[in-house]
Design a protein around this motif. Structure first.
Motif: not given
Length: 192
Positions: A6-7, A10, A44, A48
């Protein structure tokens, strides 16, 4: 096959947004282009960031942190306070000569916003304040009589050199600004 965390997703989105904004500006950086270039879905991106404005501010915040760290680290490599002041412009010259130089991302994006309260303008103001604070520290270290006044003059020289390098294609603007500082402080390579 490695899965992207996930990071990492981002970070990819922020990296792509920053590059596109720096290359072409905010208006030219649409969501479709971001999706295509980042290789992620629109969903996506919205996972974020609430909207394009939030993404732009986040990307510019990262640029501010990274640029200030790079710039101060490079300038601070000079051995003496006087040499560090002169090195402001040597480091800028190296940046001007680098591939992909497009001027100051914060000046450029500020020019796209009309409202002084816009988050992009506020972030640009914060970036310039950080740069001013850093240059003020260099002036204090050098022991100049009025470090605040000189730092404000140097900020104008820095931003002027960046603008001339971009608009006129004159990368020698950094050398000219460095010479102006040297004359102002009676500094040269021999006593720095």
């Amino acid at each position: 096959m490695n899965e992207i965390t996930s990071s990492e997703t981002r970070d990819i989105i922020l990296d792509v947004a920053e590059k596109l904004i720096y290359k072409s500006g905010i208006a030219a950086t649409g969501m479709d282009l971001l999706v295509k270039t980042a290789g992620v879905s629109r969903k996506s991106i919205y996972r974020y960031f609430a909207n394009k404005d939030d993404l732009i501010v986040a990307a510019l915040k990262r640029r501010d942190e990274r640029w200030m760290h790079w710039f101060s680290s490079e300038v601070d490599k000079a051995p003496t306070p006087a040499a560090r002041l002169l090195n402001l412009f040597t480091v800028l010259k190296g940046w001007f000569d680098s591939e992909g130089f497009r001027g100051c991302a914060f000046i450029n994006t500020s020019g796209e916003t009309g409202d002084p309260e816009d988050p992009v303008r506020q972030l640009a103001k914060l970036h310039k304040q950080k740069l001013l604070d850093y240059v003020t520290r260099l002036c204090v270290d050098q022991g100049v009589e009025n470090p605040d006044a000189l730092a404000r003059q140097l900020l104008i020289l820095i931003d002027g050199a960046i603008t001339v390098a971009l608009v006129m294609g004159d990368h020698g603007a950094a050398d000219q600004a460095r010479d102006m500082l040297g004359s102002l402080l009676k500094l040269d390579e021999s006593n720095a």
